[in-house]
Enzyme design. Sequence first.
Site, PDB file in Angstrom:
ATOM      1  N   TYR A 101      49.856  58.659  47.795  1.00  0.00           N
ATOM      2  CA  TYR A 101      48.597  59.077  48.421  1.00  0.00           C
ATOM      3  C   TYR A 101      47.753  57.855  48.799  1.00  0.00           C
ATOM      4  O   TYR A 101      47.218  57.768  49.904  1.00  0.00           O
ATOM      5  CB  TYR A 101      47.832  59.973  47.445  1.00  0.00           C
ATOM      6  CG  TYR A 101      46.621  60.650  48.016  1.00  0.00           C
ATOM      7  CD1 TYR A 101      46.745  61.794  48.808  1.00  0.00           C
ATOM      8  CD2 TYR A 101      45.334  60.175  47.764  1.00  0.00           C
ATOM      9  CE1 TYR A 101      45.624  62.435  49.326  1.00  0.00           C
ATOM     10  CE2 TYR A 101      44.215  60.818  48.275  1.00  0.00           C
ATOM     11  CZ  TYR A 101      44.355  61.944  49.046  1.00  0.00           C
ATOM     12  OH  TYR A 101      43.254  62.579  49.558  1.00  0.00           O
TER      13      TYR A 101
ATOM     14  N   PHE B 197      40.010  73.247  50.549  1.00  0.00           N
ATOM     15  CA  PHE B 197      38.654  73.269  49.977  1.00  0.00           C
ATOM     16  C   PHE B 197      37.612  72.743  50.965  1.00  0.00           C
ATOM     17  O   PHE B 197      36.594  73.408  51.219  1.00  0.00           O
ATOM     18  CB  PHE B 197      38.684  72.432  48.687  1.00  0.00           C
ATOM     19  CG  PHE B 197      37.342  72.156  48.093  1.00  0.00           C
ATOM     20  CD1 PHE B 197      36.494  73.201  47.750  1.00  0.00           C
ATOM     21  CD2 PHE B 197      36.923  70.854  47.862  1.00  0.00           C
ATOM     22  CE1 PHE B 197      35.247  72.951  47.197  1.00  0.00           C
ATOM     23  CE2 PHE B 197      35.690  70.594  47.307  1.00  0.00           C
ATOM     24  CZ  PHE B 197      34.851  71.649  46.983  1.00  0.00           C
TER      25      PHE B 197
ATOM     26  N   ASP C  45      47.268  75.088  59.137  1.00  0.00           N
ATOM     27  CA  ASP C  45      47.570  74.881  57.713  1.00  0.00           C
ATOM     28  C   ASP C  45      48.976  75.419  57.447  1.00  0.00           C
ATOM     29  O   ASP C  45      49.463  76.274  58.187  1.00  0.00           O
ATOM     30  CB  ASP C  45      46.552  75.623  56.830  1.00  0.00           C
ATOM     31  CG  ASP C  45      46.329  74.912  55.505  1.00  0.00           C
ATOM     32  OD1 ASP C  45      47.298  74.799  54.743  1.00  0.00           O
ATOM     33  OD2 ASP C  45      45.203  74.456  55.248  1.00  0.00           O
TER      34      ASP C  45
ATOM     35  N   THR D 201      34.871  65.203  45.299  1.00  0.00           N
ATOM     36  CA  THR D 201      34.024  66.286  45.816  1.00  0.00           C
ATOM     37  C   THR D 201      34.312  67.556  45.022  1.00  0.00           C
ATOM     38  O   THR D 201      35.443  67.770  44.575  1.00  0.00           O
ATOM     39  CB  THR D 201      34.322  66.512  47.317  1.00  0.00           C
ATOM     40  OG1 THR D 201      34.190  65.254  48.000  1.00  0.00           O
ATOM     41  CG2 THR D 201      33.364  67.497  47.941  1.00  0.00           C
TER      42      THR D 201
ATOM     43  N   LYS E 299      47.187  56.973  52.625  1.00  0.00           N
ATOM     44  CA  LYS E 299      45.866  56.977  53.274  1.00  0.00           C
ATOM     45  C   LYS E 299      45.558  55.610  53.905  1.00  0.00           C
ATOM     46  O   LYS E 299      44.941  55.527  54.961  1.00  0.00           O
ATOM     47  CB  LYS E 299      44.778  57.366  52.269  1.00  0.00           C
ATOM     48  CG  LYS E 299      44.820  58.851  51.869  1.00  0.00           C
ATOM     49  CD  LYS E 299      44.446  59.763  53.020  1.00  0.00           C
ATOM     50  CE  LYS E 299      44.465  61.232  52.640  1.00  0.00           C
ATOM     51  NZ  LYS E 299      44.203  62.137  53.776  1.00  0.00           N
TER      52      LYS E 299
END
Length: 308
Positions: free
Chosen positions: A143, A11, A31, A173, A147
Site C-alpha cells: 500500500y 467509506f 466499484d 479518517t 500509493k
Amino acid sequence: MKNLITGGAGFIGTQLINYLLKDGQYVFCIDNFQSSNIENIKKFDNNPNFCFINHDICESIYLKVDQIWHLACPASPYNYQKDPIKTSKTIFMGTYNMLNLAKNLNAKLLFASSSEIYGQPKVNPQNETDLGLIDTNSLRSCYQLGKKYGESLCFDFHRKHNLDIKIVRIFNTYGPNLLFNDGRVISNFIFQSLKNESHIIYGTGNQTRSFCYIDDLIKGLLKIMDSNYIGTINIGSEEEISILDLSNLISSKLNANNLKIIKPENDGDPKFRRPDISLAKKLLNWEPKVSLKEGLDKTILQFKRNLK
Ligand code: UDP
C-alpha cells in the site's frame, strides 16, 4: 458537472457521493466491492443523477466526465494486506487507467494518496516535503509503495500531458459509516465496547494517530478539486492521541470497562502520525472543525443503531 468516483461504494466515496448529489451534480460510481458494501450505495438507486457500474479499475473503461475522484483501493491495513498483490495491482493499473481516461477527456483527476507514504516518520508532524522511509519487506509496503508509485505516475502525466492533478495525502479518517469489520482501530474499539469484549492493543499502545472526522475530510476534498493547485497536500486532523488513550476514551464514552489484551506490534506500524496542515490552511482556508470527542459521539450513535 459530471463526476466519476472510483471506489464510490467505500467509506469515503459514499459520503462524497452524498455531497455531490445534494449539490445537483451527476455521479458515475465505479466499484467492485472488494472491500466495500453494496448496501452503502442502495440509498442512491432512485436518484436520476446517479449511475453505478460494477467494474474492476484494473480494466480500462470509457465514460465522459469532467472530473475524476480516484479513491479505489482497500484502505485499512486489515483489508489491503489480505491480498497484497491485488492491492499493488489495483493501485498501479487502476491509477494508470484513470490517468489515461483523464488525459483523453482533458478532465481533472484527484488521486487519494495516503499518510502511509510517510512510512515510519522521522519527524512529527509530517510535512508534504518529508520523503518517507519505507521497508519494501514490510506487510504495509504494498500500500505504501503503491500509493507512492501512484503519486509518481500522476506527476508524470502532469509533466507529459499537462494533466490537472491533485494528490491528497489522507490521514486516518473515521465516522458513522465505517464498516464494523474493516479492522480499523476506531470501529474495532467501538464494537468491542458495545459487545463488552476486551480491546485488543497491538504493541505498546503508545503509538499515536490523528483522527479526522469524515465530513471535514470531504470538505477538504471538495475544496482541493475546486482549486487550481497541482501537487501533493495533507488532509487530516492535528488532534493526536495514543492508541491506549483512544481505548480509554471510547470505553468511558460507552460506560464500558473493557479489559485490554496486548498483542505483538503489527509489522511496520508507524510509531506516530500527525499531519502538518499548514499548506491546506493557507491554500484552501481548510482545517478540521469536528473534535475527536464530538465525532466519536456521532459515530457511536450510528454504530448503536446499526447493531440494533
Ligand atoms: N490497532 C489496535 N487495535 C486494533 C486495531 C488497530 O491496537 O484493534 C492499532 C494499530 O496497530 C495501529 C493503530 O491502532 O497502531 C491504527 O490502526 P488502523 O488499522 O486503524 O490504521 P493505520 O493507522 O495503522 O493505518
